[in-house]
Structures are given as structure tokens and as C-alpha cells.
Design a protein around this motif. Structure first.
Motif, PDB file in Angstrom:
ATOM      1  N   ARG A 264      31.704  -4.204  -6.967  1.00 41.36           N
ATOM      2  CA  ARG A 264      30.923  -5.180  -7.773  1.00 41.36           C
ATOM      3  C   ARG A 264      29.333  -4.134  -7.736  1.00 41.36           C
ATOM      4  O   ARG A 264      29.412  -3.344  -6.740  1.00 41.36           O
TER       5      ARG A 264
ATOM      6  N   GLY B 250      25.328  -4.441  -9.111  1.00 37.08           N
ATOM      7  CA  GLY B 250      24.015  -5.324  -9.740  1.00 37.08           C
ATOM      8  C   GLY B 250      22.814  -4.331  -9.829  1.00 37.08           C
ATOM      9  O   GLY B 250      22.668  -2.794 -10.425  1.00 37.08           O
TER      10      GLY B 250
ATOM     11  N   VAL C 129      34.056  -3.986 -17.810  1.00 36.06           N
ATOM     12  CA  VAL C 129      33.378  -4.599 -17.179  1.00 36.06           C
ATOM     13  C   VAL C 129      33.486  -5.643 -17.112  1.00 36.06           C
ATOM     14  O   VAL C 129      33.718  -6.775 -17.860  1.00 36.06           O
ATOM     15  N   GLU C 130      33.282  -6.513 -15.881  1.00 34.14           N
ATOM     16  CA  GLU C 130      33.926  -8.574 -16.114  1.00 34.14           C
ATOM     17  C   GLU C 130      32.221  -9.002 -15.621  1.00 34.14           C
ATOM     18  O   GLU C 130      31.515  -8.002 -14.732  1.00 34.14           O
ATOM     19  N   ILE C 131      31.354  -9.992 -16.522  1.00 27.72           N
ATOM     20  CA  ILE C 131      29.762 -10.400 -15.695  1.00 27.72           C
ATOM     21  C   ILE C 131      30.489 -11.692 -16.511  1.00 27.72           C
ATOM     22  O   ILE C 131      30.432 -12.235 -17.536  1.00 27.72           O
TER      23      ILE C 131
ATOM     24  N   ILE D  62      25.890  -9.895 -12.007  1.00 23.34           N
ATOM     25  CA  ILE D  62      26.870  -8.617 -11.326  1.00 23.34           C
ATOM     26  C   ILE D  62      28.312  -8.035 -11.954  1.00 23.34           C
ATOM     27  O   ILE D  62      28.400  -8.759 -12.165  1.00 23.34           O
ATOM     28  N   ILE D  63      27.648  -7.445 -11.934  1.00 23.81           N
ATOM     29  CA  ILE D  63      28.526  -6.406 -12.533  1.00 23.81           C
ATOM     30  C   ILE D  63      30.312  -5.604 -12.214  1.00 23.81           C
ATOM     31  O   ILE D  63      30.056  -5.627 -10.995  1.00 23.81           O
ATOM     32  N   MET D  64      31.309  -6.210 -12.511  1.00 24.86           N
ATOM     33  CA  MET D  64      32.300  -5.857 -11.612  1.00 24.86           C
ATOM     34  C   MET D  64      32.971  -5.018 -12.328  1.00 24.86           C
ATOM     35  O   MET D  64      33.636  -5.570 -13.759  1.00 24.86           O
TER      36      MET D  64
ATOM     37  N   LYS E   2      36.763  -3.222 -13.752  1.00 25.96           N
ATOM     38  CA  LYS E   2      37.842  -4.153 -13.937  1.00 25.96           C
ATOM     39  C   LYS E   2      38.957  -2.832 -14.129  1.00 25.96           C
ATOM     40  O   LYS E   2      40.174  -2.667 -14.088  1.00 25.96           O
TER      41      LYS E   2
END
Length: 304
Positions: free
Chosen positions: A187, A189, A206-208, A228-230, A232
């Protein structure tokens, strides 16, 4: 939180060289001072193709071009007499100011042997007081660019100031520009201090906020948001933004706060008042036929 999602469009720079064009976009022309962004490659080059991919001498005013390679090699020549081989991980910052011409040629023997080329090029608009500055070119080696690592995070500061990182790259207004690699599940920012911030997905996903974004998308966030950028999967991002500079006009390779200055630049190039690179002056890109005004101009045609 998300202001806009920009989908990259295909653009042909020269025959055989197709890029993803992110900026300018009709609904979002700039992110901070960044007014142009192209993602080229990865391109597999064979010897029979390489010469048609050269970007011939062409002019710029009112901006800085920033060349950053992931892979491959490009030779830069400009009207200041600079010859610079651009390699991965370097920052090559050319300030056009009142006017400069340059070329980009693919002369690397390894590339000729069938290697790959991948690069991101951006233009940074200059503040009004700097638009007529003397042209300049600076090359910054990877060891001059701070790198931060943490569990599952690698990032290099290309220019500006973010996450406590600074470097010696000369900029003309408050901005940030980073190359970031995230491992799956990490994760991440964004720097909070800038009013305009964008994230370009160069590789991976990415998932946001529960939604998935993938290669070729730029995500532009609203002021004061805290996304918050996660990742994948293993993902490469280009983060950029900064303080806005106000309205800019763009036509072909010219940027200015004044329409009349772009008209002058057209005349200067047509009449030969912007000099060609002294070691690459036998051919050049002619001025395109003008069918529009600067405020509604055709997309830029040069790689940088």
C-alpha cells in the motif's frame, strides 16, 4: 478523491514508433506544471527499422523536456552543441526557454542487435518569468538521484521534492516526479503537499477504493485527498504533479502563456531563426500545416 482517469491514446511519432500519449488530454491539459507525457515502448528494434525511428531535429519554446528511460539508449543532439547518450535511470532535462532545436537518434549497437527501448518523456511548462530564459541542457546520472527502499517499495526521485527526498535537478517551479516500483500487496500514498497530483500506471495493476486500474491509465486526484494505492501485482508507477502555473497554449512543440508568442515561434522555425544542432543539421522536421489556433491545437508530434 479521483478527479479524472485519463486513458492513454495511441500516437505515431514517426513511422514505426507508436507511443501512448497521456497529456495533454482534452478534459485535463496539465497536472501541476506537466503539460505533456508520452510513454514509448517497450519496442523491439531490428536493424532494418532503426533509421526510420529517428526523431529529426525539431524546435521547442517555453518548456523543459524531461527524458527518462527504462531500457534502451537514445542519442540526443541540440542546437547548443550538446551530444548526450541517454541511458536508463538518468534524468535528461532540456530547457527550451526562448528556443532550442534537438534530435533523438537510435544509434546504440545493442539496440540495433534487437534489444528493447522503453522511455517516458514529459514536458514541464515554464513560469511566465522563465519562458524566455536562455536554453540549457543538463544530464543527471543515477547516483545523483536519491533512491528510497522499504519492504516492497523502491522509488527514485527524478525531480523536485517528495517524501523527504531532494536532488540537484534544476527545476523552475514547485513539482515532484518519481519512478516507483511496488511489489504485490504493498500500500502506498501520495505526497500531500501539492495541489495537483497524478499517478501513471506504466506496468502492472493497482487498486484504489475498490477499483482496479491498469497500464496506460493516469489517475489524477483532487486537492487534499489522501488516496491509498495498493499494488495487485509487481507494478511500475510514474508519480508527478506540483503547483499549477495557469493557462498555457500548446501548438505542435511550442508552449507559451501567450498565443502571439506561439505565432512568433512558428515564423522563427519556418525562417530558420531557431538554429539546428551543429552536428545534426542536414535534415529537420518542417513546420506542420496550421489548421487551428494554439488553444485548440493538434497534439504535439515530437518525442520530446
Amino acid at each position: 478523491m479521483l478527479d479524472i482517469v485519463i486513458e492513454a491514446r495511441k500516437a505515431a511519432i514517426v513511422p514505426g514508433m507508436e507511443v501512448r500519449r497521456i497529456l495533454p488530454f482534452r478534459l485535463r491539459r496539465m497536472v501541476g506544471p506537466f503539460i505533456f507525457m508520452d510513454h514509448a515502448g517497450p519496442v523491439q528494434i531490428i536493424p532494418q527499422q532503426v533509421s526510420i525511428m529517428d526523431v529529426l531535429p525539431h524546435p521547442h519554446i517555453g518548456l523543459s523536456t524531461v527524458s527518462y528511460l527504462f531500457d534502451g539508449q537514445v542519442t540526443h543532439r541540440d542546437s547548443l552543441g550538446v551530444k548526450q547518450i541517454i541511458r536508463p535511470g538518468e534524468v535528461n532535462w532540456m530547457t527550451a526557454g526562448r528556443g532550442i532545436a534537438h534530435s533523438e537518434r537510435f544509434e546504440d549497437p545493442a539496440t540495433l542487435a534487437g534489444g528493447s527501448l522503453e522511455m517516458v518523456q514529459t514536458w514541464v511548462a515554464l513560469p511566465e518569468k522563465e519562458e524566455e530564459a536562455l536554453p540549457a541542457f543538463d544530464n543527471y546520472q543515477p547516483e545523483q538521484l536519491p533512491v528510497f527502499t522499504d519492504t516492497g517499495i523502491w522509488m527514485r526521485l527524478i525531480a523536485g521534492n517528495a517524501y523527504g527526498l531532494k536532488n540537484a535537478v534544476k527545476t523552475h517551479s514547485p513539482l515532484f516526479y518519481l519512478h516507483v516500483v511496488l511489489e504485490p500487496g504493498v500500500r502506498f500514498g501520495l505526497p500531500p503537499q501539492y495541489p495537483e497530483r497524478g499517478v501513471y500506471v506504466a506496468k502492472g495493476r493497482v487498486e484504489i477504493a475498490g477499483r482496479i486500474y491498469t497500464v496506460g491509465q493516469m489517475l489524477v486526484f483532487t486537492k487534499n485527498s489522501d488516496p491509498i494505492i495498493m499494488a495487485k501485482e509487481r507494478t511500475t508507477l510514474m508519480l508527478l504533479g506540483g503547483e499549477p502555473l495557469g493557462e498555457r497554449f500548446i501548438w505542435w512543440n511550442f508552449v507559451s502563456s501567450r498565443k502571439e508568442r506561439i505565432e512568433q515561434a512558428k515564423a522563427d522555425w519556418k525562417e530558420g531563426r531557431i538554429l539546428l544542432p551543429p552536428t545534426d543539421n542536414r535534415e529537420f522536421v518542417p513546420l506542420p500545416e496550421d489548421k487551428s489556433r494554439p488553444a485548440a491545437s493538434p497534439p504535439p508530434q515530437a518525442l520530446s
